[in-house]
Enzyme design. Structure first.
Site, mmCIF file in Angstrom:
data_model
loop_
_atom_site.group_PDB
_atom_site.id
_atom_site.type_symbol
_atom_site.label_atom_id
_atom_site.label_comp_id
_atom_site.label_asym_id
_atom_site.label_seq_id
_atom_site.Cartn_x
_atom_site.Cartn_y
_atom_site.Cartn_z
ATOM 1 N N HIS A 62 -38.164 31.157 -5.063
ATOM 2 C CA HIS A 62 -38.626 31.746 -6.326
ATOM 3 C C HIS A 62 -39.988 32.390 -6.079
ATOM 4 O O HIS A 62 -40.944 31.725 -5.658
ATOM 5 C CB HIS A 62 -38.713 30.686 -7.425
ATOM 6 C CG HIS A 62 -37.371 30.304 -7.967
ATOM 7 N ND1 HIS A 62 -37.064 29.040 -8.399
ATOM 8 C CD2 HIS A 62 -36.237 31.053 -8.143
ATOM 9 C CE1 HIS A 62 -35.802 29.023 -8.830
ATOM 10 N NE2 HIS A 62 -35.273 30.225 -8.674
ATOM 11 N N GLU B 215 -43.707 31.169 -7.193
ATOM 12 C CA GLU B 215 -44.118 29.798 -6.886
ATOM 13 C C GLU B 215 -44.899 29.767 -5.567
ATOM 14 O O GLU B 215 -44.448 29.241 -4.558
ATOM 15 C CB GLU B 215 -42.868 28.900 -6.869
ATOM 16 C CG GLU B 215 -42.169 28.911 -8.225
ATOM 17 C CD GLU B 215 -40.742 28.348 -8.227
ATOM 18 O OE1 GLU B 215 -40.291 27.828 -7.197
ATOM 19 O OE2 GLU B 215 -40.071 28.452 -9.283
ATOM 20 N N ARG C 143 -39.840 36.098 -10.689
ATOM 21 C CA ARG C 143 -39.183 34.906 -10.140
ATOM 22 C C ARG C 143 -38.002 35.228 -9.216
ATOM 23 O O ARG C 143 -37.763 34.567 -8.215
ATOM 24 C CB ARG C 143 -38.674 34.084 -11.342
ATOM 25 C CG ARG C 143 -37.660 32.989 -11.020
ATOM 26 C CD ARG C 143 -37.227 32.343 -12.338
ATOM 27 N NE ARG C 143 -36.051 31.512 -12.219
ATOM 28 C CZ ARG C 143 -36.086 30.186 -12.089
ATOM 29 N NH1 ARG C 143 -37.232 29.562 -11.996
ATOM 30 N NH2 ARG C 143 -34.976 29.491 -12.041
HETATM 31 ZN ZN LIG Z 1 -38.319 27.429 -8.326
#
Ligand SMILES: [Zn+2]
Length: 425
Positions: free
Chosen positions: A185, A188, A245
């Site tokens: 992702h 992150e 994301r």
């Molecule tokens: Zn994640």
């Protein structure tokens, strides 16, 4: 005084302001964006909250509903703020502001990208671009060339390399393999940073620190710091794209698939969206994403793969399969004991608390995830999805000064887990 003169005077004043205002206050694309924490007070409120959220598809959910009283984190634009907060208050939700201005947090964390350290020096206490991470991979595998080798999993949708490397020390015995991946992702950032720190320590302190030496010698290690390079590179493009994301493939008017809903196991059944504009879009079909398909093919060809960790953030959770159902798998006891060994070791470093359990039971059902696939389809018993720091104070915008502490405690977790797996195989 003629009108023209007044106009000229006003213009001069305006010009001065035009020049001065940006110096005093530069609004960015996320100025006034906030993160709201909503506390449901039971199942009824969770259902109500889910309805409210489904009516506003454009909202950026940082943390979805995971239990009857678990907090839900939502990013709001200034335009959404009044409408959403008043509707939450009307429905008696307890609401708390976690971040009042995202732009302010970004501005305070900004890294000087013009600063280029010498090639041999890598600053683990900073977040790094994809190019810097790939340069680090090339460099560290050069320095430790007798025990490492670089591999390229595949090319991403936009043509970037999914570059990883293997660590393998001389051993007279065939050993099991262990896969560690970060950055599936994009936003992150603590995930690749923690992976890089841990692996850097595994190499730098091999034969120096006995625990690390045992860890390194226990498995053949496969490391992929950035699993979603297009998404990760996109988050570095500008403040406006920092919170991306998904991958960057194109689907009608919208971009990207959630690469952790795209694996070919119980695909699209629950906790995944079929809407290409959603942040949890599962894709037009299982393995539609070249990155996910590429990693899965690579994993299939690793012999004796026994451990798998997909690092995420945030929430401080060490999770095992299943994600697609709340039913427990037959290996749950050992998988969860492995989690317990990891989080106990982690907590001993700085006292950071992690919860553990299955993905579906600890957060929510989500089908098509990496850990479900590695366990369910290729039999990797010790498959985990880990949510790193924090519990929501900064969320995805974890300050860089937490990278090394996160790396230090997670490395101890890895040592604890590896020891458990070795004793229970
Ligand atoms: Zn994640």
């Amino acid at each position: 005084m003629g009108l023209n003169m007044d106009f000229a005077a006003v213009s001069t004043v305006s010009l001065v302001f035009l020049v001065l205002i940006p110096l005093a206050f530069t609004a960015g694309p996320l100025t006034g964006h906030s993160v709201l924490r909503v506390w449901p007070a039971g199942e009824k409120q969770v259902t109500l909250l889910q309805e409210l959220l489904s009516m506003r598809k454009s909202l950026d959910i940082w943390k979805g509903p995971s239990c009857a009283t678990c907090p839900v984190d939502i990013r709001l634009t200034p335009f959404e703020y009044d409408d959403v907060t008043s509707s939450l208050k009307e429905n008696n939700f307890k609401v708390e502001t976690m971040i009042s201005d995202i732009q302010h947090v970004l501005d305070s964390q900004r890294r000087d990208l013009k600063y280029k350290p010498k090639a041999a020096v890598f600053d683990y206490s900073k977040y790094h671009t994809l190019d810097e991470i790939n340069a680090w991979t090339m460099n560290i595998t050069n320095v430790y060339d007798s025990m490492t080798s670089v591999f390229n999993v595949t090319k991403s949708y936009e043509g970037r390399s999914l570059m990883g490397f293997k660590i393998s020390t001389p051993s007279p015995f065939a050993r099991s393999a262990f896969w560690i991946e970060g950055g599936i992702h994009a936003r992150e950032w603590i995930s690749p940073a923690t992976v890089i720190y841990m692996v850097g320590q595994m190499l730098d302190r091999y034969k120096i620190d006995p625990d690390i030496t045992t860890l390194v010698d226990s498995f053949e290690w496969y490391i992929l710091p950035v699993t979603n390079p297009d998404g990760y590179a996109y988050t570095w493009q500008s403040d406006k794209t920092r919170l991306w994301r998904k991958t960057r493939s194109k689907h009608g008017l919208c971009y990207g698939v959630d690469p952790n809903r795209n694996w070919d196991i119980e695909w699209s059944k629950s906790g995944a969206s079929k809407d290409p504009c959603s942040d949890t879009y599962c894709g037009p079909k299982a393995f539609s994403e070249v990155e996910v398909k590429g990693v899965s093919d690579f994993l299939r060809n690793i012999s004796g793969l026994k451990g798998f960790i997909d690092f995420h953030s945030y929430s401080q959770l060490w999770m095992s399969p299943w994600g697609y159902t709340k039913k427990l798998p037959k290996d749950f006891k050992q998988q969860d004991e492995g989690s317990a060994a990891a989080v106990d070791a982690l907590q001993k470093v700085f006292g950071t608390k992690y919860e553990h359990g299955t993905i579906a039971n600890i957060i929510y059902t989500a089908s098509g995830s990496s850990a479900d696939w590695t366990y369910g389809k290729i039999g990797v018993k010790y498959s985990y999805g880990v949510e790193l720091r924090d519990t929501g104070k900064y969320g995805f915008l974890l300050p860089a000064d937490q990278i090394i502490p996160s790396g230090q405690e997670t490395l101890q977790a890895l040592i604890g887990l590896a020891a458990y797996i070795k004793d229970n195989s």
